[in-house]
Design a protein around this motif. Sequence first.
Motif, PDB file in Angstrom:
ATOM      1  N   SER B  13       0.813  -1.228   0.000  1.00  0.00           N
ATOM      2  CA  SER B  13       0.000   0.000   0.000  1.00  0.00           C
ATOM      3  C   SER B  13       0.843   1.273   0.000  1.00  0.00           C
ATOM      4  O   SER B  13       0.332   2.352  -0.251  1.00  0.00           O
ATOM      5  CB  SER B  13      -0.969   0.000   1.181  1.00  0.00           C
ATOM      6  N   PHE B  38      -6.615  -5.476   4.204  1.00  0.00           N
ATOM      7  CA  PHE B  38      -7.896  -5.961   4.737  1.00  0.00           C
ATOM      8  C   PHE B  38      -7.842  -7.461   5.028  1.00  0.00           C
ATOM      9  O   PHE B  38      -8.565  -7.964   5.892  1.00  0.00           O
ATOM     10  CB  PHE B  38      -9.043  -5.649   3.769  1.00  0.00           C
ATOM     11  N   LYS B 117     -12.670  -6.640   2.927  1.00  0.00           N
ATOM     12  CA  LYS B 117     -13.795  -6.044   2.202  1.00  0.00           C
ATOM     13  C   LYS B 117     -13.385  -5.669   0.786  1.00  0.00           C
ATOM     14  O   LYS B 117     -14.196  -5.665  -0.120  1.00  0.00           O
ATOM     15  CB  LYS B 117     -14.376  -4.835   2.937  1.00  0.00           C
ATOM     16  N   GLN B 118     -12.114  -5.329   0.592  1.00  0.00           N
ATOM     17  CA  GLN B 118     -11.678  -5.019  -0.758  1.00  0.00           C
ATOM     18  C   GLN B 118     -10.186  -5.239  -0.859  1.00  0.00           C
ATOM     19  O   GLN B 118      -9.470  -5.152   0.130  1.00  0.00           O
ATOM     20  CB  GLN B 118     -12.082  -3.602  -1.174  1.00  0.00           C
ATOM     21  N   ILE B 120      -6.744  -3.839  -2.308  1.00  0.00           N
ATOM     22  CA  ILE B 120      -6.386  -2.459  -2.613  1.00  0.00           C
ATOM     23  C   ILE B 120      -5.769  -2.291  -3.990  1.00  0.00           C
ATOM     24  O   ILE B 120      -5.362  -1.206  -4.361  1.00  0.00           O
ATOM     25  CB  ILE B 120      -5.441  -1.862  -1.543  1.00  0.00           C
ATOM     26  N   ASP B 121      -5.691  -3.381  -4.784  1.00  0.00           N
ATOM     27  CA  ASP B 121      -5.212  -3.206  -6.165  1.00  0.00           C
ATOM     28  C   ASP B 121      -6.386  -2.973  -7.108  1.00  0.00           C
ATOM     29  O   ASP B 121      -6.514  -1.930  -7.728  1.00  0.00           O
ATOM     30  CB  ASP B 121      -4.326  -4.367  -6.617  1.00  0.00           C
ATOM     31  N   ASP B 122      -7.286  -3.974  -7.192  1.00  0.00           N
ATOM     32  CA  ASP B 122      -8.417  -3.807  -8.108  1.00  0.00           C
ATOM     33  C   ASP B 122      -9.597  -3.086  -7.483  1.00  0.00           C
ATOM     34  O   ASP B 122     -10.521  -2.686  -8.182  1.00  0.00           O
ATOM     35  CB  ASP B 122      -8.869  -5.176  -8.621  1.00  0.00           C
ATOM     36  N   ASP B 123      -9.558  -2.923  -6.154  1.00  0.00           N
ATOM     37  CA  ASP B 123     -10.613  -2.190  -5.454  1.00  0.00           C
ATOM     38  C   ASP B 123     -12.021  -2.660  -5.812  1.00  0.00           C
ATOM     39  O   ASP B 123     -12.949  -1.853  -5.912  1.00  0.00           O
ATOM     40  CB  ASP B 123     -10.500  -0.675  -5.731  1.00  0.00           C
ATOM     41  N   CYS B 124     -12.195  -3.962  -6.031  1.00  0.00           N
ATOM     42  CA  CYS B 124     -13.510  -4.440  -6.500  1.00  0.00           C
ATOM     43  C   CYS B 124     -14.580  -4.446  -5.411  1.00  0.00           C
ATOM     44  O   CYS B 124     -15.709  -4.075  -5.648  1.00  0.00           O
ATOM     45  CB  CYS B 124     -13.398  -5.840  -7.077  1.00  0.00           C
ATOM     46  N   ASN B 125     -14.207  -4.900  -4.204  1.00  0.00           N
ATOM     47  CA  ASN B 125     -15.189  -5.018  -3.130  1.00  0.00           C
ATOM     48  C   ASN B 125     -16.351  -5.908  -3.553  1.00  0.00           C
ATOM     49  O   ASN B 125     -17.512  -5.497  -3.554  1.00  0.00           O
ATOM     50  CB  ASN B 125     -15.685  -3.622  -2.724  1.00  0.00           C
TER      51      ASN B 125
END
Lengths: 316, 249
Positions: B13, B38, B117-118, B120-125
């Motif tokens: 990150s 996460f 929850k997500q 942090i690369d694709d941030d899809c959640n």
Amino acid sequence: MAVLLLAEHDNKTLAPATAKALTAARAFGGNVDILVAGEGCRAAADEAAKLEGVGKVLLADAPQLAHRLAEDTTATILPLMANYTVLLAPATTMGKNVLPRVAALLDVGQISDVVEVKSPDTFVRPIYAGNALETVQTSDKIVVATVRTTAFAATGEGGSAAIESVTPADEVASSSFVGADITESERPELTAARVVISGGRGMASGENFEKLIAPIADRLGAAIGASRAAVDSGYMPNDYQVGQTGKVVAPELYVAVGISGAIQHLAGMKDSKVIVAINKDAEAPIFQVADYGLVGDLFEVLPELNEELKKAGYGD
Amino acid sequence: MKILVPIKRVIDSNVKVRVKSDGSGVDLANVKMSMNPFCEIAVEEAVRIKERGEASEVVAVSIGSAKAQDTLRTALAMGADRAILVKTDDTVEPLGVAKVLKAVVENEKPDLVILGKQAIDDDCNQTGQMLAGLLGVPQGTFASKVELDGDTVKVTREVDGGLETVALTKPAVITTDLRLNEPRYASLPNIMKAKKKPVDETTPGDLGVDIAPRLKVLAVAEPKAREAGIKVDDVTALVDKLKNEAGVL
Ligand SMILES: Cc1cc2nc3c(=O)[nH]c(=O)nc-3n(C[C@H](O)[C@H](O)[C@H](O)COP(=O)(O)OP(=O)(O)OC[C@H]3O[C@@H](n4cnc5c(N)ncnc54)[C@H](O)[C@@H]3O)c2cc1C
Ligand SMILES: Cc1cc2nc3c(=O)[nH]c(=O)nc-3n(C[C@H](O)[C@H](O)[C@H](O)COP(=O)(O)OP(=O)(O)OC[C@H]3O[C@@H](n4cnc5c(N)ncnc54)[C@H](O)[C@@H]3O)c2cc1C
């Protein structure tokens, strides 16, 4: 092509996020219906029906939908999808919670946080905390996507769509609502506010938010936000967090006070129209994105700013 | 009670990512990779539940290349008991990940699955919600508190308006938010011990799962950069600029 948009609302009123997501929905070029699922949510459905360019409003009104739990909401949406090829929702915590569950059960992927609809199967979305924008094309027969509402202007009123009741699915027994601790505030909602003032670790306490930021926010009709550090330290509740993993805002004016400007924070506010940074460290990265920077101690600057705004006649 | 924790290896990150000049993606060559933050919170929560005596086993699973082994070893050093690597060098989208995890759940039969929850690369959640849907079990996403009580798990969720609490009947899927806990650093002795813990290997094919992507990436671009503006000397100048130059007051 037929688009179904899942509305964001609190049973009484429609949230501004819905009218913004509607703009994305209309970019598909097909008919758009809005689903209002909730309990006693007729008033929200009435508001949705007034938005321009809506085919009809589907109203699912049942006690088990009162809090839009993912399990019950999904069960109500699934049978409706026989009539639609696109399902959208604003990327609120409700949209993010419900839509992937629906997508999986339709055996399709989901496109998260769409910021541009290039064509009915091609979209732009941010990845890596907004440090890259990815254009993706889907091969799925049904498109399921959440919409980053800061990227779309709200659709205005002027419509008079019919409201049609749909049958809610039976209650799903395995999950239930226990309670909520909703932040009460007279201020505008963070993601919809014209002006946002956020404080970071530099604020040093929750009382300082109340003492130094709140009076200025009141003068300007602004919402208050916070960095993760300020939330983790307990200065402000979780729903104030702006950033990659909090809320994304794009107000006319964003004021960052005592915030260093980590990429995760920038991800949530760098599309604001005008950014002001107040920080005592002239080298803080926040100044690299700020239109106006003021190097100084916030404990001196904020009271001065409040006085200056008062002199100029704001909020009195 | 058994807890399954899916973890993902992502770009650290603290790394500033760069888009490749040919627009085909971001440059991941020689950048530092770590466990998704996460997912660290998910491992920590599972280990704490075990330490309280409310779970008997914590199993970590990752879908990815051979290098995801390192990430699994980190989870083992934090206190997971064993690990499963579902090895693939292909791109796996959240739906594919969820399908692989469903197959793992059917073999392992955990009472709880705790995910981030997500990523942090694709941030899809998406992955946790998809897995819960495919399994037909309840979901408690964006958790800031998890309380176990017999067959029920109470999850306090960080939502847009504040906090919401739901009660779920096990088995259930939980995804973690930032305030759930502060993950520990693995100690050196635990890192050494983790080397002896078992890591099983399988593949999506062995599990009978089709992970073919549904998305084609047409382009990856840098967002429009913001230019640094000016520094003002004092509050009077600031208010003047906002009013008369920017027109936002
Ligand atoms: C997985 C992950 C997700 C994250 N998600 C988010 C997110 O969504 N949102 C977010 O904000 N962060 C997020 N972060 C955290 C982020 O990396 C930073 O740690 C955080 O934004 C720092 O907050 P800050 O700027 O308030 O604190 P700091 O970085 O500590 O900065 C404080 C600033 O205040 C200034 N200051 C101190 N005292 C004064 C004073 N008296 N007067 C004026 N200035 C002063 C200092 O000069 C400094 O620049 C995330 C991190 C991770 C790993
Ligand atoms: C267009 C595209 C290109 C891609 N390119 C690459 C690439 O070059 N290299 C590569 O390695 N991957 C690649 N992937 C896969 C991608 O990194 C993710 O694994 C996948 O898209 C899941 O998205 P996410 O991690 O954002 O999911 P999220 O839903 O945000 O993840 C949430 C949680 O799900 C769990 N989870 C997610 N992925 C895994 C996993 N693999 N194993 C175990 N648990 C997991 C974790 O608990 C995580 O915290 C690509 C995906 C896409 C869509």
